[in-house]
Scaffold this motif. Structure first.
Motif, mmCIF file in Angstrom:
data_model
loop_
_atom_site.group_PDB
_atom_site.id
_atom_site.type_symbol
_atom_site.label_atom_id
_atom_site.label_comp_id
_atom_site.label_asym_id
_atom_site.label_seq_id
_atom_site.Cartn_x
_atom_site.Cartn_y
_atom_site.Cartn_z
ATOM 1 N N PRO A 55 0.701 -1.247 0.125
ATOM 2 C CA PRO A 55 0.016 0.149 0.100
ATOM 3 C C PRO A 55 1.014 1.332 -0.075
ATOM 4 N N PRO A 56 0.224 2.387 -0.300
ATOM 5 C CA PRO A 56 1.090 3.578 -0.370
ATOM 6 C C PRO A 56 2.053 3.819 0.867
ATOM 7 N N PRO A 57 3.212 4.287 0.811
ATOM 8 C CA PRO A 57 4.262 4.000 1.912
ATOM 9 C C PRO A 57 3.858 4.953 3.349
ATOM 10 N N ALA A 58 4.433 4.443 4.307
ATOM 11 C CA ALA A 58 4.102 4.974 5.453
ATOM 12 C C ALA A 58 4.713 6.314 5.706
ATOM 13 N N ASN A 59 3.967 7.305 6.360
ATOM 14 C CA ASN A 59 4.323 8.819 6.410
ATOM 15 C C ASN A 59 5.153 9.001 7.590
ATOM 16 N N GLY A 118 8.132 9.288 4.783
ATOM 17 C CA GLY A 118 7.873 8.367 3.966
ATOM 18 C C GLY A 118 8.208 6.997 4.620
ATOM 19 N N SER A 119 8.454 6.073 3.701
ATOM 20 C CA SER A 119 8.757 4.809 4.296
ATOM 21 C C SER A 119 10.276 4.352 4.566
ATOM 22 N N GLU A 120 10.771 4.298 5.928
ATOM 23 C CA GLU A 120 12.182 4.171 5.974
ATOM 24 C C GLU A 120 12.809 3.027 5.109
ATOM 25 N N SER A 121 12.139 1.984 5.117
ATOM 26 C CA SER A 121 12.743 0.514 4.679
ATOM 27 C C SER A 121 12.621 0.722 3.105
ATOM 28 N N PRO A 173 9.509 15.817 -3.785
ATOM 29 C CA PRO A 173 8.806 17.040 -3.765
ATOM 30 C C PRO A 173 8.885 17.603 -2.360
ATOM 31 N N ALA A 174 8.326 19.130 -2.273
ATOM 32 C CA ALA A 174 8.582 19.938 -0.955
ATOM 33 C C ALA A 174 7.665 19.231 0.005
ATOM 34 N N ASN A 175 6.505 18.449 -0.243
ATOM 35 C CA ASN A 175 5.497 18.153 0.789
ATOM 36 C C ASN A 175 6.274 16.771 1.403
ATOM 37 N N ARG A 176 7.279 16.433 0.924
ATOM 38 C CA ARG A 176 7.769 15.119 1.586
ATOM 39 C C ARG A 176 9.082 15.660 2.284
ATOM 40 N N VAL A 177 9.299 16.993 2.567
ATOM 41 C CA VAL A 177 10.574 17.338 3.188
ATOM 42 C C VAL A 177 10.208 17.945 4.651
ATOM 43 N N LEU A 178 10.825 17.814 5.744
ATOM 44 C CA LEU A 178 10.305 18.373 7.027
ATOM 45 C C LEU A 178 11.673 18.771 7.695
#
Ligand code: ADP
Length: 430
Positions: A272-276, A314-317, A423-428
């Motif tokens: 499924p979509p990756p964990a956040n 995202g998903s670390e693995s 993308p920017a929304n993946r960066v924290l």
């Protein structure tokens, strides 16, 4: 009509009864003249009504003022009602036909209606674009004069429509259609055209994949089986035995890494979509550097370029697997003495993880196919380097799942740079 006849008869009798005494008492010619005038008047009246009917019948309109005189009024009335009903019926049918045509246009499949001579009667706009038809000008044309691909013409000629025809379009590059002809009515045919390009491509990919996996596993298995057979048949001395067992171990390891990469790929694809989760990038990069050093075993210079800022969501693995593959490729395809640089740049506009090497590089013709499963620039070199040909396919899938893209720049003999852009929304954490 009966009333009309009676009326005509009465008028004739009336004319005669006036003309007779005149003819008797005045003169027979005068009597005849009166009778003729009376009949003439009657005829003139009938002609006038007939001329009115004749005029109307040339362009029959639904005219509320359509009326005749005397008994003709009934005739005009009935004609008016008949014309009105007819017009209403035609309008109703026109509406039905336009609904049917609109439904035909709304279909996502192409539809062509052919008559008994295989001439086009109708086709929807999807069929127009699929087969290059223009219904306005092609109506009435034989379909085989317009779609001339030999396999299509042969299919029509053979007239065995129990199975659809798979047609690779020569006109629209790469499109694949499934054409099904369904006979209906009196020798008429409905041609249904489905675009199966996507399923055909998936099917081909699946077949290629099975063939590739079998091929990849067969090579080490054959070698392994050969060694086993040799060891069974020939008495080997202790030194040879050790050497043979080492080679067998190598082949088994190769099979194991292929199977492991296949499992990773399949789990990334079907997950499924990756964990956040928040992926601590400082930690991740540190681990990647240690892995790179272990893999390089001192043969390369490993450098780090990062200001330590920013994390990924995202998903670390998945990300560890993608970045790990880029790092191990850089080590494997960079001769000893080369430099591998791990780069992490994060900003509010987006982030980039890149691995830059001074290795053998890749010719630009290979770049578009690099992430295909089992695609290698140099099969022998990849095998010698312990590659499975699946690494970059794993990278691509893992990045796709994070809406990231892989950017590859490379120069033969000078080195490569593989960059994962997020993308920017993946960066924290900036
Ligand atoms: P493999 O297991 O063969 O390394 P990959 O999918 O990881 O498979 O890579 C596909 C091909 O891309 C490799 O076989 C190699 O030819 C080329 N390649 C990948 N990374 C590099 C690199 N850093 N430098 C040169 N070539 C590379």
């Amino acid at each position: 009509m009966a009333a009309q006849k009676v009326r005509a008869l009465l008028l004739t009798v009336l004319s005669a009864s006036i003309a007779l005494p005149i003819g008797y008492f005045v003169a027979p010619s005068t009597g005849w003249a009166v009778f003729s005038v009376s009949l003439g008047l009657q005829l003139a009246f009938q002609f006038r009504q007939f001329a009115h009917l004749d005029r109307w019948s040339r362009s029959p309109a639904v005219d509320v003022n359509l009326e005749g005189e005397g008994e003709w009024d009934g005739v005009f009335g009935r004609l008016y009602r008949h014309e009105k009903d007819l017009r209403a019926e035609i309008a109703r049918r026109d509406e039905e036909i336009s609904h049917l045509l609109a439904a035909g246009q709304a279909l996502t499949d192409g539809v062509v209606l052919l008559d008994r001579l295989s001439q086009i009667q109708f086709c929807n706009s999807m069929a127009e674009s699929q087969l290059g038809l223009v219904v306005r000008t092609d109506r009435g044309q034989h379909i085989a004069n317009l779609v001339r691909q030999p396999e299509f013409v042969a299919y029509l000629d053979l007239a065995d429509f129990s199975r659809p025809l798979t047609l690779r379009s020569e006109r629209r590059d790469g499109r694949v259609y499934s054409i099904h002809v369904i006979p209906y009515g009196n020798d008429r045919r409905l041609m249904q055209i489905k675009d199966i390009t996507h399923t055909d491509r998936l099917d081909r990919m699946r077949r290629d994949f099975v063939a590739n996996v079998s091929h990849e596993l067969r090579t080490p298995l054959t070698v392994l089986a050969g060694f086993v057979e040799t060891m069974q048949e020939i008495e080997l001395d202790a030194e040879e035995q050790v050497r043979y067992l080492a080679m067998m171990g190598e082949q088994s390891k190769r099979m194991l890494s292929i199977v492991q990469d296949l499992l990773t790929l399949s789990s990334i694809e079907s997950a499924p979509p990756p964990a956040n989760d928040v992926v601590d990038m400082a930690n991740m990069i540190d681990k990647l550097r240690r892995d790179a050093e272990a893999l390089s075993a001192g043969r390369h210079v490993i450098e780090l370029e990062s200001d330590g800022l920013g994390d990924l969501r995202g998903s670390e693995s998945d990300l560890a697997s993608a970045f790990g593959n880029l790092v191990s490729n850089a080590i494997r395809y960079t001769p000893a003495g080369g430099t591998i640089r791990l780069i992490w740049r994060a900003s509010v506009q987006g982030a980039e993880f890149a691995v830059q090497d001074t290795g053998i590089g890749i010719d630009s013709i290979h770049l578009p196919r690099l992430t295909e499963r089992f695609y290698r620039v140099d099969r022998g070199r990849s095998r010698d380097a312990g590659g499975t040909g699946l690494g970059l396919a794993i990278v691509k899938h893992a990045l796709n799942r994070h809406q990231a893209i892989l950017d590859v720049r490379s120069t033969v003999g000078a080195g490569s740079r593989f960059a994962a852009r997020f993308p920017a929304n993946r960066v924290l954490g900036l």
